[in-house]
Design a protein around this motif. Structure first.
Motif, short mmCIF file in Angstrom:
data_model
loop_
_atom_site.label_atom_id
_atom_site.label_comp_id
_atom_site.label_asym_id
_atom_site.label_seq_id
_atom_site.Cartn_x
_atom_site.Cartn_y
_atom_site.Cartn_z
N GLY A 195 42.67 -66.23 136.82
CA GLY A 195 42.86 -64.83 137.17
C GLY A 195 43.11 -63.92 135.97
N VAL A 196 42.61 -64.33 134.80
CA VAL A 196 42.82 -63.55 133.57
C VAL A 196 41.52 -63.46 132.78
N PRO A 197 41.41 -62.46 131.89
CA PRO A 197 40.21 -62.38 131.04
C PRO A 197 40.15 -63.56 130.08
N VAL A 198 38.95 -63.89 129.66
CA VAL A 198 38.78 -64.95 128.67
C VAL A 198 39.58 -64.65 127.42
N TYR A 199 39.63 -63.38 127.00
CA TYR A 199 40.33 -63.09 125.74
C TYR A 199 41.81 -63.44 125.81
N ARG A 200 42.40 -63.44 126.99
CA ARG A 200 43.81 -63.86 127.10
C ARG A 200 43.94 -65.38 127.02
N LEU A 201 42.91 -66.09 127.41
CA LEU A 201 42.94 -67.56 127.30
C LEU A 201 42.82 -68.01 125.85
N VAL A 202 42.12 -67.23 125.03
CA VAL A 202 41.82 -67.67 123.66
C VAL A 202 42.63 -66.94 122.60
N ALA A 203 43.47 -66.00 122.99
CA ALA A 203 44.15 -65.14 122.02
C ALA A 203 44.98 -65.96 121.02
N ARG A 204 44.92 -65.54 119.77
CA ARG A 204 45.65 -66.21 118.69
C ARG A 204 47.15 -65.92 118.82
N ALA A 205 47.95 -66.75 118.18
CA ALA A 205 49.39 -66.54 118.15
C ALA A 205 49.69 -65.20 117.48
N ARG A 249 39.01 -69.52 113.26
CA ARG A 249 40.35 -69.77 112.74
C ARG A 249 40.30 -70.39 111.35
N GLU A 250 39.28 -71.22 111.10
CA GLU A 250 39.10 -71.77 109.76
C GLU A 250 38.73 -70.66 108.77
N LEU A 251 37.88 -69.74 109.21
CA LEU A 251 37.50 -68.62 108.34
C LEU A 251 38.71 -67.73 108.06
N ASP A 252 39.54 -67.51 109.06
CA ASP A 252 40.77 -66.74 108.86
C ASP A 252 41.60 -67.35 107.73
N GLN A 253 41.78 -68.67 107.79
CA GLN A 253 42.60 -69.34 106.78
C GLN A 253 42.00 -69.22 105.39
N ALA A 254 40.66 -69.13 105.33
CA ALA A 254 39.98 -69.00 104.04
C ALA A 254 39.83 -67.55 103.59
N GLY A 255 40.29 -66.60 104.42
CA GLY A 255 40.18 -65.19 104.08
C GLY A 255 38.77 -64.65 104.24
N LEU A 256 37.96 -65.28 105.09
CA LEU A 256 36.57 -64.87 105.29
C LEU A 256 36.42 -64.14 106.63
N ARG A 257 35.40 -63.30 106.71
CA ARG A 257 35.17 -62.49 107.89
C ARG A 257 34.25 -63.19 108.90
N SER A 258 34.45 -62.88 110.18
CA SER A 258 33.63 -63.39 111.27
C SER A 258 32.89 -62.25 111.95
N ALA A 259 31.58 -62.44 112.16
CA ALA A 259 30.78 -61.44 112.86
C ALA A 259 29.64 -62.15 113.58
N PRO A 260 29.91 -62.80 114.72
CA PRO A 260 28.89 -63.61 115.39
C PRO A 260 27.63 -62.81 115.74
N HIS A 261 26.50 -63.42 115.48
CA HIS A 261 25.20 -62.83 115.80
C HIS A 261 24.86 -63.11 117.26
N HIS A 262 24.04 -62.23 117.87
CA HIS A 262 23.53 -62.57 119.20
C HIS A 262 22.31 -61.77 119.58
N TYR A 263 21.68 -61.05 118.68
CA TYR A 263 20.66 -60.08 119.06
C TYR A 263 19.70 -60.63 120.12
N GLY A 264 19.40 -59.81 121.13
CA GLY A 264 18.45 -60.18 122.16
C GLY A 264 19.04 -60.99 123.29
N GLY A 265 20.35 -61.24 123.25
CA GLY A 265 20.94 -62.10 124.26
C GLY A 265 21.67 -61.40 125.38
N PHE A 266 21.85 -60.08 125.29
CA PHE A 266 22.48 -59.26 126.32
C PHE A 266 23.91 -59.71 126.60
N TYR A 267 24.07 -60.90 127.18
CA TYR A 267 25.40 -61.40 127.55
C TYR A 267 26.31 -61.47 126.33
#
Length: 378
Positions: free
Chosen positions: A99-109, A290-308
């Motif tokens: 009964g909650v959004p996915v983002y609440r299931l995965v939220a970081r500490a 989370r591994e990228l966070d520890q390394a100080g690197l940025r995350s920007a997942p690609h998805h072009y053309g996938g709508f969802y």
């Protein structure tokens, strides 16, 4: 019933349209206005459903039929190896059951769960749409107008396809037009907007330097896929930028990325990792982010053309501290209600609704299922 069985698996392909045709990139022809969205829906024996983008085969559907949910998914880790072909439907199912959004299931500490989620996003629709235009200034004005359209839809960050000289135009002429387009978009969207460029491996090192040098006053945020990943060339580009007082980020990883890409990023040659949310997976991205966070690197997942992906990627902003952008490919798909989401002032407003917060129209889905879909049931 905490660990129900999967009693029905359904798969169908829906079709929708973009607001306008998407043109070429540096290596491919016109992308067009149609988006095709393969969706799987899972139903458990207690009647709960979860659905999302999935390229699962009929064989994979049969493999999970009758399985207990815990064999396919755990809240701590996400989809198991067996469940990965249904990664997004399983996360939606987990959110529906809780009964909650996915983002609440995965939220970081440390993430403030009391606050609504606003994920930064960028307009990815500025393709090479100008090849039919002979005059460079007129061509640049065309792309600048497209950027204004994106700004009217709430965007404040924009990614521009470049690399016209790699295939579609002569090398010098195409590079000259790339530069004019970048400058025209900057003038159209203002100094406060974020601008990125994506060459789809259509540049080489020297072309990348030329374009960055001649657009230095346009304040490019990142250069994406300048050329196929190469640590020697990326190190050269990094040193050249420092010598010339530039700080354009290097982004890569969306396509057939080198297996050494993460090593090179940790070594300081790449700043932003862009593995595709569908081929790489939502669950693997949680670990990677989370591994990228520890390394100080940025995350920007690609998805072009996938709508969802517009909607699923936004939920990762709660899980990954250095989440930088969700890629936004504007489209409408009959049968999928996305009205709970909104792009405002450069951010996706993510609904506080169970799962991914999207609604599937039953009548429309059943028609698509009957047309060319698959269904497996106990």
């Amino acid at each position: 019933m905490n660990n129900p069985r999967i009693t029905t698996v359904e798969w169908a392909r829906l079709e929708g349209t973009r607001p306008r045709k998407a043109g070429c990139n540096a290596r491919l022809g016109e992308h067009g206005s149609i988006v095709r969205v393969p969706l799987a829906r899972l139903t458990t024996e207690d009647g709960t459903t979860g659905w999302g983008r999935s390229a699962a085969t009929p064989e994979q559907m049969e493999q999970i039929l009758g399985r207990r949910l815990a064999e396919l998914f755990t809240p701590e880790h996400g989809a198991t190896t067996l469940g990965l072909p249904f990664d997004l439907p399983l996360w939606d199912l987990a959110g529906q059951r809780a009964g909650v959004p996915v983002y609440r299931l995965v939220a970081r500490a440390g993430w403030d769960a009391a606050q609504p989620l606003r994920a930064p996003c960028y307009d990815t629709s500025l393709y090479i749409d100008d090849l039919q235009v002979a005059d460079d200034e007129e061509a640049a004005a065309l792309i600048a107008d497209e950027a204004r359209q994106g700004a009217a839809r709430g965007h404040r960050s924009f990614k521009i396809k470049v690399g016209r000289g790699a295939r579609h135009m002569g090398l010098a002429a195409g590079t000259r037009r790339d530069i004019l387009v970048i400058k025209a978009v900057r003038a159209a969207v203002g100094r406060a907007a974020v601008i990125m460029i994506d060459a789809n491996n259509g540049y080489n090192l020297n072309l990348a330097k030329q374009v960055l040098a001649e657009t230095a006053d346009s304040s490019i945020f990142w250069l994406e896929e300048a050329f196929h990943e190469d640590n020697v060339l990326y190190e050269d580009l990094r040193l050249w930028q420092r010598a010339h007082g530039l700080s354009v980020l290097i982004a890569d990883g969306e396509g057939y990325a080198s297996p050494r890409l993460l090593d090179w990023a940790r070594a300081g040659f790449v700043d932003v990792i862009q593995y595709d949310i569908f081929s790489y997976g939502f669950t693997p991205w949680l670990t990677l982010g989370r591994e990228l966070d520890q390394a100080g690197l940025r995350s920007a997942p690609h998805h072009y053309g996938g709508f969802y992906g517009n909607y699923a990627v936004a939920h990762l902003a709660a899980a990954i501290e250095k989440f930088t952008f969700a890629e936004w490919d504007e489209a409408s798909v009959p049968g999928v209600d996305t009205s709970a989401y909104a792009v405002q002032e450069g951010h996706v407003q993510v609904p506080n609704a169970p799962g991914f917060g999207l609604t599937l129209d039953e009548e429309h889905f059943q028609r698509a299922l009957a047309a060319d879909g698959h269904r497996a049931s106990l």
